[in-house]
Every structure is written in structure tokens, then in C-alpha cells.
Design a protein around this motif. Structure first.
Motif, PDB file in Angstrom:
ATOM      1  N   UNK A  68       0.746  -1.437  -0.043  1.00  0.00           N
ATOM      2  CA  UNK A  68      -0.063  -0.056  -0.042  1.00  0.00           C
ATOM      3  C   UNK A  68       0.749   1.179  -0.033  1.00  0.00           C
ATOM      4  N   UNK A  69       2.063   1.225   0.169  1.00  0.00           N
ATOM      5  CA  UNK A  69       2.839   2.498   0.348  1.00  0.00           C
ATOM      6  C   UNK A  69       2.982   2.904  -0.961  1.00  0.00           C
ATOM      7  N   UNK A  70       2.638   2.350  -2.002  1.00  0.00           N
ATOM      8  CA  UNK A  70       2.895   2.674  -3.391  1.00  0.00           C
ATOM      9  C   UNK A  70       1.610   3.270  -3.959  1.00  0.00           C
ATOM     10  N   UNK A  71       0.400   3.312  -3.228  1.00  0.00           N
ATOM     11  CA  UNK A  71      -0.679   4.053  -3.545  1.00  0.00           C
ATOM     12  C   UNK A  71      -0.742   5.515  -3.125  1.00  0.00           C
ATOM     13  N   UNK A  72      -1.071   6.448  -4.373  1.00  0.00           N
ATOM     14  CA  UNK A  72      -0.863   7.643  -3.884  1.00  0.00           C
ATOM     15  C   UNK A  72      -2.011   8.283  -4.942  1.00  0.00           C
ATOM     16  N   UNK A  73      -2.947   8.893  -4.288  1.00  0.00           N
ATOM     17  CA  UNK A  73      -4.162   9.562  -5.055  1.00  0.00           C
ATOM     18  C   UNK A  73      -5.161   8.393  -5.754  1.00  0.00           C
ATOM     19  N   UNK A  74      -5.016   8.628  -7.263  1.00  0.00           N
ATOM     20  CA  UNK A  74      -5.671   7.617  -8.107  1.00  0.00           C
ATOM     21  C   UNK A  74      -4.791   6.741  -8.805  1.00  0.00           C
ATOM     22  N   UNK A  75      -3.437   6.403  -8.154  1.00  0.00           N
ATOM     23  CA  UNK A  75      -2.756   5.537  -8.831  1.00  0.00           C
ATOM     24  C   UNK A  75      -1.850   4.822  -8.054  1.00  0.00           C
ATOM     25  N   UNK A  76      -1.303   3.748  -8.466  1.00  0.00           N
ATOM     26  CA  UNK A  76      -0.366   2.734  -7.853  1.00  0.00           C
ATOM     27  C   UNK A  76       0.967   2.674  -8.642  1.00  0.00           C
ATOM     28  N   UNK A  77       2.023   2.730  -7.896  1.00  0.00           N
ATOM     29  CA  UNK A  77       3.171   2.745  -8.587  1.00  0.00           C
ATOM     30  C   UNK A  77       4.279   1.367  -8.311  1.00  0.00           C
ATOM     31  N   UNK A  78       3.825   0.616  -7.513  1.00  0.00           N
ATOM     32  CA  UNK A  78       4.368  -0.728  -7.003  1.00  0.00           C
ATOM     33  C   UNK A  78       4.091  -1.805  -8.056  1.00  0.00           C
ATOM     34  N   UNK A  79       4.340  -3.122  -7.781  1.00  0.00           N
ATOM     35  CA  UNK A  79       3.936  -4.078  -8.630  1.00  0.00           C
ATOM     36  C   UNK A  79       2.870  -5.037  -8.001  1.00  0.00           C
ATOM     37  N   UNK A  80       1.749  -4.911  -9.033  1.00  0.00           N
ATOM     38  CA  UNK A  80       0.608  -5.689  -8.523  1.00  0.00           C
ATOM     39  C   UNK A  80       1.063  -7.165  -8.753  1.00  0.00           C
ATOM     40  N   UNK A  81       0.192  -7.799  -7.601  1.00  0.00           N
ATOM     41  CA  UNK A  81       0.172  -9.441  -7.530  1.00  0.00           C
ATOM     42  C   UNK A  81      -0.470 -10.122  -8.898  1.00  0.00           C
ATOM     43  N   UNK A  82      -1.390  -9.352  -9.365  1.00  0.00           N
ATOM     44  CA  UNK A  82      -2.282 -10.080 -10.252  1.00  0.00           C
ATOM     45  C   UNK A  82      -2.894  -8.854 -11.235  1.00  0.00           C
ATOM     46  N   UNK A  83      -3.224  -9.020 -12.679  1.00  0.00           N
ATOM     47  CA  UNK A  83      -3.848  -8.276 -13.330  1.00  0.00           C
ATOM     48  C   UNK A  83      -4.778  -9.069 -14.143  1.00  0.00           C
ATOM     49  N   UNK A  84      -6.022  -8.627 -14.484  1.00  0.00           N
ATOM     50  CA  UNK A  84      -6.619  -9.339 -15.682  1.00  0.00           C
ATOM     51  C   UNK A  84      -7.308  -8.171 -16.506  1.00  0.00           C
ATOM     52  N   UNK A 131      -4.512  -5.032 -25.277  1.00  0.00           N
ATOM     53  CA  UNK A 131      -4.444  -5.773 -24.148  1.00  0.00           C
ATOM     54  C   UNK A 131      -3.305  -7.091 -24.300  1.00  0.00           C
ATOM     55  N   UNK A 132      -3.383  -7.738 -25.477  1.00  0.00           N
ATOM     56  CA  UNK A 132      -2.425  -8.759 -26.047  1.00  0.00           C
ATOM     57  C   UNK A 132      -1.115  -8.541 -26.197  1.00  0.00           C
ATOM     58  N   UNK A 133      -0.877  -7.257 -26.258  1.00  0.00           N
ATOM     59  CA  UNK A 133       0.585  -6.885 -27.078  1.00  0.00           C
ATOM     60  C   UNK A 133       1.073  -5.848 -26.151  1.00  0.00           C
ATOM     61  N   UNK A 134       1.042  -4.674 -26.077  1.00  0.00           N
ATOM     62  CA  UNK A 134       1.858  -3.730 -25.450  1.00  0.00           C
ATOM     63  C   UNK A 134       1.284  -3.892 -24.007  1.00  0.00           C
ATOM     64  N   UNK A 135       0.087  -3.717 -23.758  1.00  0.00           N
ATOM     65  CA  UNK A 135      -0.003  -3.967 -22.082  1.00  0.00           C
ATOM     66  C   UNK A 135       0.511  -5.393 -21.416  1.00  0.00           C
ATOM     67  N   UNK A 136       0.415  -6.310 -22.268  1.00  0.00           N
ATOM     68  CA  UNK A 136       1.031  -7.621 -21.778  1.00  0.00           C
ATOM     69  C   UNK A 136       2.416  -7.624 -21.686  1.00  0.00           C
ATOM     70  N   UNK A 137       2.961  -6.865 -22.777  1.00  0.00           N
ATOM     71  CA  UNK A 137       4.476  -6.561 -22.715  1.00  0.00           C
ATOM     72  C   UNK A 137       4.919  -5.569 -21.551  1.00  0.00           C
ATOM     73  N   UNK A 138       4.314  -4.815 -21.264  1.00  0.00           N
ATOM     74  CA  UNK A 138       4.304  -3.734 -20.060  1.00  0.00           C
ATOM     75  C   UNK A 138       4.366  -4.416 -18.864  1.00  0.00           C
ATOM     76  N   UNK A 139       3.138  -5.120 -18.632  1.00  0.00           N
ATOM     77  CA  UNK A 139       2.923  -5.826 -17.202  1.00  0.00           C
ATOM     78  C   UNK A 139       4.010  -6.828 -16.948  1.00  0.00           C
ATOM     79  N   UNK A 140       4.669  -7.425 -18.287  1.00  0.00           N
ATOM     80  CA  UNK A 140       5.689  -8.502 -18.104  1.00  0.00           C
ATOM     81  C   UNK A 140       6.786  -7.839 -17.617  1.00  0.00           C
ATOM     82  N   UNK A 141       7.411  -6.801 -18.295  1.00  0.00           N
ATOM     83  CA  UNK A 141       8.449  -5.895 -17.928  1.00  0.00           C
ATOM     84  C   UNK A 141       8.350  -5.193 -16.583  1.00  0.00           C
ATOM     85  N   UNK A 142       7.080  -4.991 -15.896  1.00  0.00           N
ATOM     86  CA  UNK A 142       6.904  -4.590 -14.736  1.00  0.00           C
ATOM     87  C   UNK A 142       7.098  -5.560 -13.593  1.00  0.00           C
ATOM     88  N   UNK A 143       6.949  -6.932 -14.047  1.00  0.00           N
ATOM     89  CA  UNK A 143       7.352  -7.960 -13.027  1.00  0.00           C
ATOM     90  C   UNK A 143       5.880  -8.272 -12.476  1.00  0.00           C
TER      91      UNK A 143
END
Length: 185
Positions: free
Chosen positions: A80-96, A107-119
Motif C-alpha cells: 500500500x505504500x505505493x498508493x497515491x491519489x488515483x494511482x499505484x506505482x508498485x508491482x501488482x500481484x495480479x492483473x486481468x 491488451x494482448x501486446x503492448x499491455x501484456x509486454x508492459x505488465x511482463x516488464x513491470x514484473x
């Protein structure tokens, strides 16, 4: 143009420096599927420090490099320390992401790649037509580990509506394919 329309906030994402307008809103099937999964996750996170968000929190996926952000359909965050206003800058445990005609490719390309790179360790791509693809981060890359296409006709050989899916990092959070697509008709 009416004054209401001009002052109405627009839902946007900024991916790789490009701003994408996310209007108009997705159709009702998108919302039903999103709600079905969210309810299962929310109930499974009771008495947990983790929190689930549904389309209402920006994910700043490279906060040290740029101000790019996405607004995942579903996201679980635990730091939760990465929550600020309307955004989160940590690494989520799960995204759908629930696919819509206007965003499916992203969703299948750019976003998938970004989620992958973010860990992000687990990423689901869910289609309104009844499919679920589950990617797990393994050695820094996503691997498609599970893939389902709902067959809810009990007379069919490949009937699988009662197949149980669980979140890898939250094994107590389970749902069947039928529950994910309940009331989507």
C-alpha cells in the motif's frame, strides 16, 4: 456540445508515451465478467492486507522512467505504500484484462509486454466470448500456462463449466469458468 460533455472526465491510458482514449465505455458483458471475477477476488482477500481494484486505479508501470500509466480492468495490490491519489506505482500481484473490440490488440501486446516488464507475476486475458488465458511470469517472461474456452453444454464431450481456476499467489481464491461468465448471455 453540452457543458456536461465538455467537463466530463475522459478515461485514458498512456502507454509508451502514447495517450489512448478509452471512450466509449465497454459494453455490459465486459462489466458483468469484470464484476464476477472481482467479487470472487474481493471475497478471497478478506482479512488480507491486499486489495482488489476494478477499473478505478491507474497503474504507473515505470514510475522511475516516465509517467506512463494503464488502468487495468482488475488488479490486486499488496504494498500500500505505493498508493497515491488515483494511482499505484508498485508491482501488482495480479492483473486481468477483459477484451473489448477496441482494446483487444493492445491488451494482448503492448499491455501484456508492459505488465511482463513491470514484473506482474500473473496476467489473465479474458474474452467476452468465453475464453481465459492465464500467463505466469517465469524467469522474467510470461508463459501461457492455462487456456480455456468455456463449454457449458453438459451434453458436449468437452463440457468444462465446472473447471476450477485459482490465482497462483492466492490459492484460496477460486472460481469456475461458469462463475466467470455467469449472466453474460
Amino acid at each position: 456540445m453540452s457543458l456536461f460533455k465538455e467537463t466530463e472526465p475522459r478515461k485514458q491510458e498512456k502507454i509508451n508515451g502514447i495517450i489512448y482514449d478509452m471512450s466509449p465505455a465497454p459494453n455490459y458483458r465486459h462489466g458483468i465478467i469484470n464484476g464476477n471475477i472481482y467479487n470472487k477476488i474481493k471475497n478471497g482477500l478478506k482479512n488480507s492486507l491486499c486489495m482488489a481494484f476494478i477499473e478505478n486505479l491507474d497503474f504507473n508501470y515505470h514510475p522511475k522512467e516516465n509517467d506512463d500509466y494503464m488502468r487495468p480492468d482488475l488488479m490486486i495490490i499488496c504494498d500500500r505504500k505505493h498508493l497515491k491519489g488515483g494511482s499505484y506505482s508498485g508491482v501488482p500481484k495480479f492483473i486481468a484484462e477483459i477484451l473489448s473490440p477496441s482494446t483487444a490488440m493492445r491488451d494482448k501486446t503492448e499491455k501484456k509486454d508492459a505488465y511482463e516488464q513491470a514484473g506482474v507475476p500473473e496476467y489473465w486475458i479474458v474474452s467476452q466470448q468465453g475464453s481465459v488465458e492465464i500467463y505466469y511470469l517465469e524467469q522474467g517472461s510470461y508463459k501461457l500456462t492455462e487456456s480455456y474456452i468455456l463449454q457449458d453444454d453438459e451434453e458436449e464431450e468437452d463440457y468444462n463449466a465446472q473447471t476450477v481456476i485459482s490465482l497462483r499467489e492466492f490459492p484460496n481464491i477460486t472460481m469456475t469458468l461458469a462463475e466467470i461468465f455467469e449472466n453474460v448471455d
